[in-house]
Motif scaffolding. Structure first.
Motif, PDB file in Angstrom:
ATOM      1  N   HIS A  49       0.697  -1.315  -0.249  1.00  0.00           N
ATOM      2  CA  HIS A  49      -0.047  -0.020   0.028  1.00  0.00           C
ATOM      3  C   HIS A  49       0.799   1.335  -0.004  1.00  0.00           C
ATOM      4  O   HIS A  49       0.485   2.284  -0.699  1.00  0.00           O
ATOM      5  N   ALA A  50       1.909   1.338   0.723  1.00  0.00           N
ATOM      6  CA  ALA A  50       2.543   2.671   1.134  1.00  0.00           C
ATOM      7  C   ALA A  50       3.943   2.797   0.378  1.00  0.00           C
ATOM      8  O   ALA A  50       4.436   3.655   0.521  1.00  0.00           O
ATOM      9  N   SER A  51       4.300   1.837  -0.557  1.00  0.00           N
ATOM     10  CA  SER A  51       5.857   1.723  -1.129  1.00  0.00           C
ATOM     11  C   SER A  51       5.669   2.622  -2.368  1.00  0.00           C
ATOM     12  O   SER A  51       4.329   3.320  -2.823  1.00  0.00           O
ATOM     13  N   PHE A  52       6.801   2.935  -2.990  1.00  0.00           N
ATOM     14  CA  PHE A  52       6.617   3.916  -4.154  1.00  0.00           C
ATOM     15  C   PHE A  52       6.848   2.928  -5.333  1.00  0.00           C
ATOM     16  O   PHE A  52       7.646   1.852  -5.533  1.00  0.00           O
ATOM     17  N   TYR A  53       6.018   3.147  -6.260  1.00  0.00           N
ATOM     18  CA  TYR A  53       6.125   2.352  -7.547  1.00  0.00           C
ATOM     19  C   TYR A  53       6.756   3.319  -8.716  1.00  0.00           C
ATOM     20  O   TYR A  53       5.799   4.153  -9.297  1.00  0.00           O
ATOM     21  N   PRO A  54       7.764   2.849  -9.254  1.00  0.00           N
ATOM     22  CA  PRO A  54       8.185   3.667 -10.634  1.00  0.00           C
ATOM     23  C   PRO A  54       7.268   3.861 -11.615  1.00  0.00           C
ATOM     24  O   PRO A  54       7.215   4.841 -12.191  1.00  0.00           O
ATOM     25  N   CYS A  55       6.547   2.667 -11.967  1.00  0.00           N
ATOM     26  CA  CYS A  55       5.465   2.791 -13.040  1.00  0.00           C
ATOM     27  C   CYS A  55       4.356   3.720 -12.894  1.00  0.00           C
ATOM     28  O   CYS A  55       3.706   4.088 -13.928  1.00  0.00           O
ATOM     29  N   ALA A  56       4.240   4.331 -11.682  1.00  0.00           N
ATOM     30  CA  ALA A  56       3.122   5.172 -11.471  1.00  0.00           C
ATOM     31  C   ALA A  56       3.476   6.581 -11.949  1.00  0.00           C
ATOM     32  O   ALA A  56       2.646   7.470 -12.366  1.00  0.00           O
ATOM     33  N   VAL A  57       4.767   6.812 -11.992  1.00  0.00           N
ATOM     34  CA  VAL A  57       5.321   8.078 -12.678  1.00  0.00           C
ATOM     35  C   VAL A  57       4.930   8.309 -14.137  1.00  0.00           C
ATOM     36  O   VAL A  57       4.374   9.506 -14.429  1.00  0.00           O
ATOM     37  N   ASN A  58       5.046   7.192 -15.007  1.00  0.00           N
ATOM     38  CA  ASN A  58       4.764   7.484 -16.189  1.00  0.00           C
ATOM     39  C   ASN A  58       3.204   6.827 -16.777  1.00  0.00           C
ATOM     40  O   ASN A  58       3.010   6.816 -17.820  1.00  0.00           O
ATOM     41  N   GLY A  59       2.627   6.570 -15.611  1.00  0.00           N
ATOM     42  CA  GLY A  59       1.199   6.291 -15.728  1.00  0.00           C
ATOM     43  C   GLY A  59       1.073   4.770 -16.468  1.00  0.00           C
ATOM     44  O   GLY A  59      -0.046   4.382 -16.806  1.00  0.00           O
ATOM     45  N   SER A  60       2.181   3.808 -16.439  1.00  0.00           N
ATOM     46  CA  SER A  60       2.062   2.448 -16.921  1.00  0.00           C
ATOM     47  C   SER A  60       1.336   1.523 -15.727  1.00  0.00           C
ATOM     48  O   SER A  60       1.238   0.491 -16.101  1.00  0.00           O
ATOM     49  N   CYS A  61       1.119   2.045 -14.635  1.00  0.00           N
ATOM     50  CA  CYS A  61       0.427   0.973 -13.490  1.00  0.00           C
ATOM     51  C   CYS A  61      -0.325   2.275 -12.681  1.00  0.00           C
ATOM     52  O   CYS A  61      -0.308   3.393 -12.576  1.00  0.00           O
ATOM     53  N   HIS A  62      -1.273   1.495 -12.206  1.00  0.00           N
ATOM     54  CA  HIS A  62      -1.869   2.205 -10.954  1.00  0.00           C
ATOM     55  C   HIS A  62      -1.482   1.849  -9.547  1.00  0.00           C
ATOM     56  O   HIS A  62      -1.656   0.490  -9.134  1.00  0.00           O
ATOM     57  N   ALA A  63      -0.810   2.851  -8.906  1.00  0.00           N
ATOM     58  CA  ALA A  63      -0.455   2.508  -7.525  1.00  0.00           C
ATOM     59  C   ALA A  63      -1.505   2.820  -6.315  1.00  0.00           C
ATOM     60  O   ALA A  63      -2.489   3.660  -6.633  1.00  0.00           O
ATOM     61  N   PRO A  64      -1.286   2.049  -5.269  1.00  0.00           N
ATOM     62  CA  PRO A  64      -2.342   2.673  -4.200  1.00  0.00           C
ATOM     63  C   PRO A  64      -2.416   4.074  -3.799  1.00  0.00           C
ATOM     64  O   PRO A  64      -3.450   4.441  -3.470  1.00  0.00           O
ATOM     65  N   LEU A  65      -1.282   4.516  -3.876  1.00  0.00           N
ATOM     66  CA  LEU A  65      -1.123   6.006  -3.470  1.00  0.00           C
ATOM     67  C   LEU A  65      -0.356   6.618  -4.610  1.00  0.00           C
ATOM     68  O   LEU A  65       0.357   6.204  -5.223  1.00  0.00           O
ATOM     69  N   PRO A  66      -0.726   8.145  -4.754  1.00  0.00           N
ATOM     70  CA  PRO A  66      -0.292   8.865  -5.699  1.00  0.00           C
ATOM     71  C   PRO A  66       1.354   8.841  -5.565  1.00  0.00           C
ATOM     72  O   PRO A  66       1.839   8.987  -4.327  1.00  0.00           O
ATOM     73  N   TRP A  67       1.988   8.963  -6.594  1.00  0.00           N
ATOM     74  CA  TRP A  67       3.518   8.715  -6.552  1.00  0.00           C
ATOM     75  C   TRP A  67       3.931   9.935  -5.815  1.00  0.00           C
ATOM     76  O   TRP A  67       5.018  10.158  -5.167  1.00  0.00           O
ATOM     77  N   GLY A  68       3.367  11.297  -5.765  1.00  0.00           N
ATOM     78  CA  GLY A  68       3.809  12.541  -4.973  1.00  0.00           C
ATOM     79  C   GLY A  68       3.688  12.455  -3.612  1.00  0.00           C
ATOM     80  O   GLY A  68       4.268  13.230  -2.849  1.00  0.00           O
ATOM     81  N   VAL A  69       2.990  11.218  -3.046  1.00  0.00           N
ATOM     82  CA  VAL A  69       2.799  10.973  -1.674  1.00  0.00           C
ATOM     83  C   VAL A  69       3.303   9.727  -1.396  1.00  0.00           C
ATOM     84  O   VAL A  69       4.135   9.603  -0.311  1.00  0.00           O
ATOM     85  N   SER A  70       3.699   8.646  -2.180  1.00  0.00           N
ATOM     86  CA  SER A  70       4.453   7.403  -1.856  1.00  0.00           C
ATOM     87  C   SER A  70       5.641   7.621  -1.610  1.00  0.00           C
ATOM     88  O   SER A  70       6.569   6.873  -0.919  1.00  0.00           O
ATOM     89  N   TRP A  71       6.572   8.633  -2.360  1.00  0.00           N
ATOM     90  CA  TRP A  71       7.833   8.884  -2.162  1.00  0.00           C
ATOM     91  C   TRP A  71       8.202   9.127  -0.873  1.00  0.00           C
ATOM     92  O   TRP A  71       9.326   8.700  -0.415  1.00  0.00           O
TER      93      TRP A  71
END
Length: 229
Positions: free
Chosen positions: A42-64
């Protein structure tokens, strides 16, 4: 090499560094341990969320930010907090409390951005979906700053079974070289179970710390009136 002490007393209590260590342990014990897998997801950072290739549980602007306080195991958090306790207190002493706090988070952001860039440009789509977590990117920035500020301090280290005092520039220089070499062997991603290490986050954080410490040192040299007594 396991650092045990640098032998340099601080002029003031490192409130921020202690608070960061307490916060990391609090998140680990009260948030992660009860449901480690789901907490990491839930709370990790997903690189793919930055370019929109996946949907992360949290926005990357928060998860970093949230990912900086997550760890994958006792060895992960104990190792990170040991380095932060030994090297962070003196960097805070040199920077001041508020500047050190801002520096720590900025270092974490730069480390995450570096790892994300490498993952998205050179890694696979699967690597972009692996959760990134840990305080080591921000701590790498602290180590970079320490490398500039206290290069001649002697770090008491446990090497295999021997206690050895190693100059900080050697200890941290070897540490950085290891991260750089391992990163260039293609270990581009990190996960919660130790299957990979975000070496480029360490490289990016360390370089950021070196640059910031040099800039601040140069500013003090040009304006001796503001230099601490």
């Amino acid at each position: 090499m396991i650092p045990l002490s640098d032998g340099i007393p601080t002029r003031r209590f490192p409130y921020v560094n202690v608070a960061l260590i307490v916060a990391n342990f609090a998140v680990w014990i009260f948030y992660e341990l009860p449901h480690l897998g789901s907490s990491v997801q839930h709370a990790s950072f997903y690189p793919c969320a930055v370019n929109g290739s996946c949907h992360a549980p949290l926005p990357w602007g928060v998860s970093w930010i949230t990912s900086m306080f997550l760890h994958g195991g006792w060895d992960h958090i104990l190792g990170n907090m040991l380095f932060l306790a030994i090297f962070g207190k003196n960097v805070e002493d040199a920077f001041g409390h508020l500047r050190y706090l801002a520096f720590y988070f900025a270092g974490g952001f730069v480390a995450t951005a570096t790892q994300t860039f490498i993952t998205l440009v050179l890694g696979s789509a699967a690597e972009g979906r692996i959760p990134n977590l840990g305080a080591s990117g921000a701590i790498a920035a602290v180590l970079g700053a320490y490398f500039v500020l206290y290069p001649d301090s002697r770090v008491l280290s446990l090497v295999i079974v021997f206690l050895v005092r190693i100059p900080a520039w050697v200890f941290l220089g070897v540490w950085f070289l290891y991260q750089f070499v391992e990163g260039n062997f293609g270990l581009f991603s990190a996960n919660a179970n130790g299957g990979g290490t975000a070496f480029f986050a360490h490289v990016g954080g360390f370089v950021f710390g070196v640059l910031v410490a040099r800039l601040l040192a140069g500013a003090r040299a040009r304006d001796p009136v503001t230099a601490p007594a």
